[in-house]
Scaffold this active site. Structure first.
Site, PDB file in Angstrom:
ATOM      1  N   PHE A 144       0.858  -1.180   0.000  1.00  0.00           N
ATOM      2  CA  PHE A 144       0.000   0.000   0.000  1.00  0.00           C
ATOM      3  C   PHE A 144       0.891   1.226   0.000  1.00  0.00           C
ATOM      4  O   PHE A 144       1.633   1.479   0.947  1.00  0.00           O
ATOM      5  CB  PHE A 144      -0.952   0.057   1.204  1.00  0.00           C
ATOM      6  CG  PHE A 144      -1.852   1.268   1.120  1.00  0.00           C
ATOM      7  CD1 PHE A 144      -3.008   1.227   0.363  1.00  0.00           C
ATOM      8  CD2 PHE A 144      -1.500   2.466   1.726  1.00  0.00           C
ATOM      9  CE1 PHE A 144      -3.814   2.357   0.225  1.00  0.00           C
ATOM     10  CE2 PHE A 144      -2.296   3.603   1.590  1.00  0.00           C
ATOM     11  CZ  PHE A 144      -3.454   3.539   0.846  1.00  0.00           C
ATOM     12  N   ASP A 187       9.318   2.910   2.172  1.00  0.00           N
ATOM     13  CA  ASP A 187       8.118   3.696   2.474  1.00  0.00           C
ATOM     14  C   ASP A 187       7.820   3.532   3.964  1.00  0.00           C
ATOM     15  O   ASP A 187       7.271   2.520   4.396  1.00  0.00           O
ATOM     16  CB  ASP A 187       6.941   3.217   1.614  1.00  0.00           C
ATOM     17  CG  ASP A 187       5.667   4.024   1.891  1.00  0.00           C
ATOM     18  OD1 ASP A 187       5.613   4.752   2.902  1.00  0.00           O
ATOM     19  OD2 ASP A 187       4.714   3.908   1.090  1.00  0.00           O
ATOM     20  N   LYS A 238       2.178  11.022   7.195  1.00  0.00           N
ATOM     21  CA  LYS A 238       1.330  10.758   8.364  1.00  0.00           C
ATOM     22  C   LYS A 238       1.798  11.500   9.632  1.00  0.00           C
ATOM     23  O   LYS A 238       1.543  12.678   9.766  1.00  0.00           O
ATOM     24  CB  LYS A 238       1.180   9.258   8.573  1.00  0.00           C
ATOM     25  CG  LYS A 238       0.378   8.625   7.420  1.00  0.00           C
ATOM     26  CD  LYS A 238      -0.229   7.292   7.749  1.00  0.00           C
ATOM     27  CE  LYS A 238      -1.272   6.928   6.705  1.00  0.00           C
ATOM     28  NZ  LYS A 238      -0.832   5.949   5.725  1.00  0.00           N
TER      29      LYS A 238
END
Ligand SMILES: *Cc1c(COP(=O)(O)O)cnc(C)c1O
Length: 417
Positions: free
Chosen positions: A159, A244, A273
């Site tokens: 993802f 990531d 985030k």
């Protein structure tokens, strides 16, 4: 603050938000909001630290923490103060001009991650997109791959976000179906499989892009040695290792970055985030100088990337992480989480994976789907989110107390009975 207006008029009267109950607000969203999410039926109105409160004043422990965007809890005082101070001074210049908050943000973020240079962006997907562009440019300018031929190797069940290019290399059909044509140039190999990776990397490969732990896939932790293997392989084959860390990074797993578990330093680290402290979207591509140096003026940009408010909040986030306090909390409380979940195996839990304050918990399908268990937990005052099938993800704010964590685990035990 002015008192909320109480509407007692006809059903058509639209009251101020304060006068509308949860059920009414959920119904009101239906006709006017795109249905790209299926939220739990809770309407949050305020929050502090580990706790959120709904419109009716019911309190919940937040064990999702905005998919790790709220690693420091809701409205951490140091982050709110940094934001307030900056709001009163300067919020946006665009990168057409310099501003006085950007140098410090980049210096401290680079130092925190052990890398050299920062490309500030806003959302996680933008950081991934930017890294794809940078890796391709590096392949052409530095590695000498023939123009238009660069490939990037990624892992199945990844993802990395929702843009057209990113879903081009997703293996989740729901994320892809109906959104083609897709961007070419990606090769997908199984996660946690160095043999398959070795076979996929060739002279056209610009980079290997992976999550050090696959969050959305259910907190999938690779075998010890995998990240070291990826580092060794990418170095030997002369391509970049892009990690990531948008969900795994910034304290979540007990290190500043999840790659620290194997003492690995990638060429490029993607952050997002929690970098915005749950206040503003802040993301970044952080890399070795030789990599980010391929970008020249005009070749890439973002109006809001690295804006003064984002830089001020991002610097305050880095400052919280510089002490090591949150990484240590994640490690210590992570042991409590692991022990608690171990106790539940065989009692409604069929298995789990955890590192630091992050766990993917597989619920016995006989007891319900992950969604159903999430709804039961919600009714008992604990907010979590299912990932796939009967897996729920636990990612509490790193500010959670051990009492709160123990309480949440007891609630989980209760709803699985
Ligand atoms: C959330 C996430 C993204 C995308 O971030 P957005 O801010 O939602 O665009 C990318 N990679 C990983 C690993 C993520 O968890």
């Amino acid at each position: 603050m002015t008192a909320p207006v109480r509407t007692q008029g006809s059903p058509e009267t639209r009251g101020s938000p304060e006068t509308r109950g949860s059920q009414e607000l959920i119904r009101a969203e239906e006709p006017v909001l795109a249905h790209n999410y299926h939220p739990l039926p809770v309407v949050v109105a305020r929050a502090e630290g580990t706790w959120v409160e709904d419109v009716e004043g019911r309190r919940y422990l937040d064990l999702l923490a905005g998919y790790s965007a709220l690693n420091f809890g809701h409205r951490h005082p140091a982050l709110v103060e940094a934001a307030h101070r900056q709001l009163d001074r300067l919020t946006l210049t665009s990168r057409a001009f310099h501003h006085d908050r950007l140098a410090e943000f980049a210096e401290r973020l680079a130092a925190l991650t052990g890398l050299d240079m920062v490309l500030p962006m806003n959302t996680g997907a933008e950081a991934v997109e930017s890294a794809v562009k940078v890796a391709r440019k590096w392949a052409y300018d530095v590695k000498g791959v023939p123009d238009g031929r660069a490939t990037i190797v990624v892992a199945a069940d990844n993802f990395h976000g929702r843009t057209t290019t990113i879903v081009s290399f997703s293996t989740d059909e729901t994320a892809r179906q109906g959104f083609g044509p897709f961007t070419p140039g990606f090769r997908i190999v199984p996660y946690n499989d160095l043999t398959a990776l070795e076979a996929a990397v060739d002279e056209t490969t610009a980079a290997v892009l992976i999550e050090p732990i696959q969050g959305e896939a259910g907190v999938i932790i690779p075998d010890d040695g995998y990240l070291t293997g990826v580092r060794e392989l990418t170095r030997r084959k002369g391509c970049l290792f892009i990690a990531d860390e948008i969900q795994s990074g910034l304290g979540r797993t007990g290190g500043t970055l999840a790659v620290e578990h194997e003492s690995v330093v990638p060429d490029v680290v993607l952050l997002g985030k929690a970098l915005g402290g749950g206040i503003v979207p802040v993301s970044a591509v952080v890399a070795r100088r030789e990599v980010l140096a391929v970008l020249r003026p005009g070749e890439h940009g973002s109006t809001f990337g690295g804006n003064p408010l984002a830089a001020a909040v991002g610097t305050a986030v880095v400052e919280l992480l510089e002490t090591g306090e949150f990484q240590q909390r994640a490690t210590e409380l992570g042991a409590t989480l692991r022990d608690g979940l171990t106790e539940l195996v065989g009692k409604g839990v069929v298995g789990f994976r955890s590192r630091g304050l992050w766990a993917g918990v597989d619920i016995d399908p006989a007891l319900g789907t992950g969604r159903e268990v999430s709804e039961r937990l919600m009714r008992e005052g604990v907010l979590v989110k299912d990932t796939h099938g009967s897996t729920i993800r636990l990612a509490p704010p790193l500010t959670i107390t051990s009492e709160e964590l123990v309480e949440a685990l007891a609630t989980l035990e209760r709803v699985l009975r």
